[in-house]
Motif scaffolding. Sequence first.
Motif, PDB file in Angstrom:
ATOM      1  N   ALA A 153     -23.782   5.765  19.416  1.00 55.57           N
ATOM      2  CA  ALA A 153     -23.408   7.015  20.082  1.00 55.57           C
ATOM      3  C   ALA A 153     -23.813   6.994  21.556  1.00 55.57           C
ATOM      4  CB  ALA A 153     -24.052   8.198  19.366  1.00 55.57           C
ATOM      5  N   LEU A 154     -25.010   6.488  21.844  1.00 55.30           N
ATOM      6  CA  LEU A 154     -25.456   6.378  23.235  1.00 55.30           C
ATOM      7  C   LEU A 154     -24.553   5.441  24.026  1.00 55.30           C
ATOM      8  CD1 LEU A 154     -29.328   6.167  22.723  1.00 55.30           C
ATOM      9  CD2 LEU A 154     -28.070   8.064  23.776  1.00 55.30           C
ATOM     10  N   SER A 155     -24.131   4.366  23.402  1.00 54.01           N
ATOM     11  CA  SER A 155     -23.268   3.400  24.091  1.00 54.01           C
ATOM     12  C   SER A 155     -21.908   4.000  24.422  1.00 54.01           C
ATOM     13  CB  SER A 155     -23.100   2.139  23.231  1.00 54.01           C
ATOM     14  OG  SER A 155     -24.344   1.484  23.057  1.00 54.01           O
ATOM     15  N   ARG A 156     -21.416   4.885  23.562  1.00 48.06           N
ATOM     16  CA  ARG A 156     -20.149   5.564  23.868  1.00 48.06           C
ATOM     17  C   ARG A 156     -20.302   6.484  25.079  1.00 48.06           C
ATOM     18  NH1 ARG A 156     -20.028   6.233  18.182  1.00 48.06           N
ATOM     19  NH2 ARG A 156     -20.670   8.421  18.376  1.00 48.06           N
ATOM     20  N   LYS A 157     -21.456   7.130  25.178  1.00 49.29           N
ATOM     21  CA  LYS A 157     -21.670   8.049  26.286  1.00 49.29           C
ATOM     22  C   LYS A 157     -21.987   7.325  27.590  1.00 49.29           C
ATOM     23  CE  LYS A 157     -21.458  11.760  26.197  1.00 49.29           C
ATOM     24  NZ  LYS A 157     -20.267  12.633  26.336  1.00 49.29           N
ATOM     25  N   ALA A 158     -22.688   6.209  27.499  1.00 41.95           N
ATOM     26  CA  ALA A 158     -23.107   5.471  28.697  1.00 41.95           C
ATOM     27  C   ALA A 158     -22.792   3.994  28.506  1.00 41.95           C
ATOM     28  CB  ALA A 158     -24.595   5.690  28.967  1.00 41.95           C
ATOM     29  N   PRO A 159     -21.526   3.599  28.586  1.00 44.76           N
ATOM     30  CA  PRO A 159     -21.134   2.210  28.315  1.00 44.76           C
ATOM     31  C   PRO A 159     -21.853   1.192  29.189  1.00 44.76           C
ATOM     32  CG  PRO A 159     -19.206   3.636  28.498  1.00 44.76           C
ATOM     33  CD  PRO A 159     -20.370   4.457  28.933  1.00 44.76           C
ATOM     34  N   ALA A 160     -22.220   1.581  30.393  1.00 42.68           N
ATOM     35  CA  ALA A 160     -22.903   0.640  31.286  1.00 42.68           C
ATOM     36  C   ALA A 160     -24.267   0.237  30.743  1.00 42.68           C
ATOM     37  CB  ALA A 160     -23.054   1.259  32.677  1.00 42.68           C
ATOM     38  N   ASP A 161     -24.839   1.063  29.858  1.00 43.38           N
ATOM     39  CA  ASP A 161     -26.162   0.782  29.294  1.00 43.38           C
ATOM     40  C   ASP A 161     -26.088   0.290  27.852  1.00 43.38           C
ATOM     41  OD1 ASP A 161     -27.766   1.517  31.539  1.00 43.38           O
ATOM     42  OD2 ASP A 161     -27.366   3.625  31.081  1.00 43.38           O
TER      43      ASP A 161
ATOM     44  N   GLU B  50     -36.944   5.960  21.090  1.00 41.02           N
ATOM     45  CA  GLU B  50     -37.176   4.523  20.935  1.00 41.02           C
ATOM     46  C   GLU B  50     -35.944   3.728  21.348  1.00 41.02           C
ATOM     47  OE1 GLU B  50     -39.888   2.924  20.019  1.00 41.02           O
ATOM     48  OE2 GLU B  50     -41.168   4.573  19.320  1.00 41.02           O
ATOM     49  N   VAL B  51     -34.772   4.207  20.952  1.00 35.06           N
ATOM     50  CA  VAL B  51     -33.537   3.474  21.226  1.00 35.06           C
ATOM     51  C   VAL B  51     -33.090   3.664  22.676  1.00 35.06           C
ATOM     52  CG1 VAL B  51     -31.088   3.266  20.617  1.00 35.06           C
ATOM     53  CG2 VAL B  51     -32.794   3.585  18.815  1.00 35.06           C
ATOM     54  N   GLY B  52     -33.254   4.869  23.194  1.00 32.94           N
ATOM     55  CA  GLY B  52     -32.724   5.170  24.518  1.00 32.94           C
ATOM     56  C   GLY B  52     -33.626   4.824  25.680  1.00 32.94           C
ATOM     57  N   GLY B  53     -34.945   4.791  25.436  1.00 28.45           N
ATOM     58  CA  GLY B  53     -35.875   4.467  26.513  1.00 28.45           C
ATOM     59  C   GLY B  53     -35.780   5.458  27.660  1.00 28.45           C
ATOM     60  N   ASP B  54     -35.874   4.946  28.880  1.00 27.67           N
ATOM     61  CA  ASP B  54     -35.860   5.833  30.050  1.00 27.67           C
ATOM     62  C   ASP B  54     -34.449   6.226  30.480  1.00 27.67           C
ATOM     63  OD1 ASP B  54     -34.936   3.502  31.192  1.00 27.67           O
ATOM     64  OD2 ASP B  54     -36.616   3.253  32.569  1.00 27.67           O
ATOM     65  N   ARG B  55     -33.440   5.835  29.675  1.00 27.65           N
ATOM     66  CA  ARG B  55     -32.060   6.226  29.982  1.00 27.65           C
ATOM     67  C   ARG B  55     -31.629   7.480  29.230  1.00 27.65           C
ATOM     68  NH1 ARG B  55     -30.009   6.593  32.997  1.00 27.65           N
ATOM     69  NH2 ARG B  55     -27.851   5.917  32.747  1.00 27.65           N
ATOM     70  N   VAL B  56     -32.576   8.087  28.509  1.00 27.83           N
ATOM     71  CA  VAL B  56     -32.242   9.303  27.777  1.00 27.83           C
ATOM     72  C   VAL B  56     -33.264  10.394  28.070  1.00 27.83           C
ATOM     73  CG1 VAL B  56     -31.075   8.075  25.896  1.00 27.83           C
ATOM     74  CG2 VAL B  56     -33.522   8.587  25.702  1.00 27.83           C
TER      75      VAL B  56
ATOM     76  N   LEU C   7     -28.453  -2.486  26.904  1.00 25.91           N
ATOM     77  CA  LEU C   7     -29.842  -2.015  26.831  1.00 25.91           C
ATOM     78  C   LEU C   7     -30.099  -1.305  25.513  1.00 25.91           C
ATOM     79  CD1 LEU C   7     -32.637  -1.299  28.087  1.00 25.91           C
ATOM     80  CD2 LEU C   7     -31.538   0.772  28.999  1.00 25.91           C
ATOM     81  N   PHE C   8     -29.171  -0.426  25.123  1.00 27.00           N
ATOM     82  CA  PHE C   8     -29.355   0.305  23.869  1.00 27.00           C
ATOM     83  C   PHE C   8     -29.356  -0.651  22.672  1.00 27.00           C
ATOM     84  CE2 PHE C   8     -27.049   3.872  26.272  1.00 27.00           C
ATOM     85  CZ  PHE C   8     -28.245   4.377  26.762  1.00 27.00           C
ATOM     86  N   ALA C   9     -28.509  -1.666  22.706  1.00 24.76           N
ATOM     87  CA  ALA C   9     -28.472  -2.636  21.612  1.00 24.76           C
ATOM     88  C   ALA C   9     -29.783  -3.408  21.528  1.00 24.76           C
ATOM     89  CB  ALA C   9     -27.297  -3.598  21.798  1.00 24.76           C
ATOM     90  N   THR C  10     -30.314  -3.786  22.677  1.00 21.60           N
ATOM     91  CA  THR C  10     -31.594  -4.510  22.698  1.00 21.60           C
ATOM     92  C   THR C  10     -32.722  -3.641  22.170  1.00 21.60           C
ATOM     93  OG1 THR C  10     -30.902  -5.898  24.568  1.00 21.60           O
ATOM     94  CG2 THR C  10     -33.268  -5.663  24.203  1.00 21.60           C
ATOM     95  N   ARG C  11     -32.759  -2.399  22.622  1.00 22.04           N
ATOM     96  CA  ARG C  11     -33.829  -1.500  22.175  1.00 22.04           C
ATOM     97  C   ARG C  11     -33.684  -1.167  20.690  1.00 22.04           C
ATOM     98  NH1 ARG C  11     -37.224   0.658  25.885  1.00 22.04           N
ATOM     99  NH2 ARG C  11     -37.763   2.267  24.356  1.00 22.04           N
TER     100      ARG C  11
END
Length: 347
Positions: free
Chosen positions: A158-166, A41-47, A169-173
Amino acid sequence: MHRRKVVLTVLLLAAAGGRVQATDKVRVVATLPNLASIAREVGGDRVEVSSIATGNQDAHFVDPKPSFMLKLRSADLFLVNGLDLEIGWVPPLTQGARNARILPGAKDYVDCSADVHVVEIPSGSVSRSEGDVHPYGNPHYLSDPLNAEPVAAQIAAALSRKAPADAALFATRRDEFTKRLHVAVFGSELVDLVGGTKLARLARSDELAGFLASSVVDGKPLTDRLDGWLGRMRPYAGIKVIAYHKDWSYFAPRFGLEVVDYIEPKPGIQPSAKHREEISVRLALGDVRMILTRPYVEHRSTDLLAGSAKLPVLTLPLEVGGHPEATDYFKLFDLLTTQIVAAAKGR
């Protein structure tokens, strides 16, 4: 020159802290299906998310297969339930995976219990004679849907640390997930009137019922506007149930059930004939409405007790995937509340 380029590349990768490239998906491995569902739910198509345990397994006892070690070897993030729930099988997996980033204490090892209010923390030393007692408290915290909110926030961080460019997106989701969760728990009308954040805060502090009863809008108390899972369960608040294992300690108080006894005499210990007889005496009082059990425990005891007391037995999942209809975290609670209400109504 070639050697200097290699060294420079290694230093740059180390400085990046194992961050994934903007074009790559973050590879997330979760111990349990509920955590995996929230991560999707949080990561969407970026995970790219997978779970080690299945929804119809007892998460206390999972075989640490070599295939799981291979999966963890390439993981960018490892999400664990924590509170020693997976103590019997996560250590051999992390040791065998040879991925230093996802070892306990490393930044890509994410203990999702960190920001959850934990119940049933033992006050003294824990003895194996008391059964499968967890020294850090009851680990089944995601059976209260409001605990998914801090878990989603931790996963997003945690996702934001791994993929700062996204990160945006993670915050919105994460925010979208939280709003959807509040609507599912309280209903859209009440969320619009009061705000999901305030309702969740009041529910966690056990002030929600008093607030709703004392707040009047258009001549009606807000209690009349409670919908969602809580609204569905509200007419049956206070009903007494018997559970097989002590895994309803978060769900029951959130939804107003009273667990009066457990079929296991101690957590993880199968009931003896003597203990079943003691429960039969309790059932003879006639105030228990149903017996709640899980797919992976023995059913002989529940069948014997339910047959003599003429009570419904609900075999309900604890995790996503534990029932064909529980395909995600939201549908899991749709299923749980629907089946409990149907049994309470006598259908």
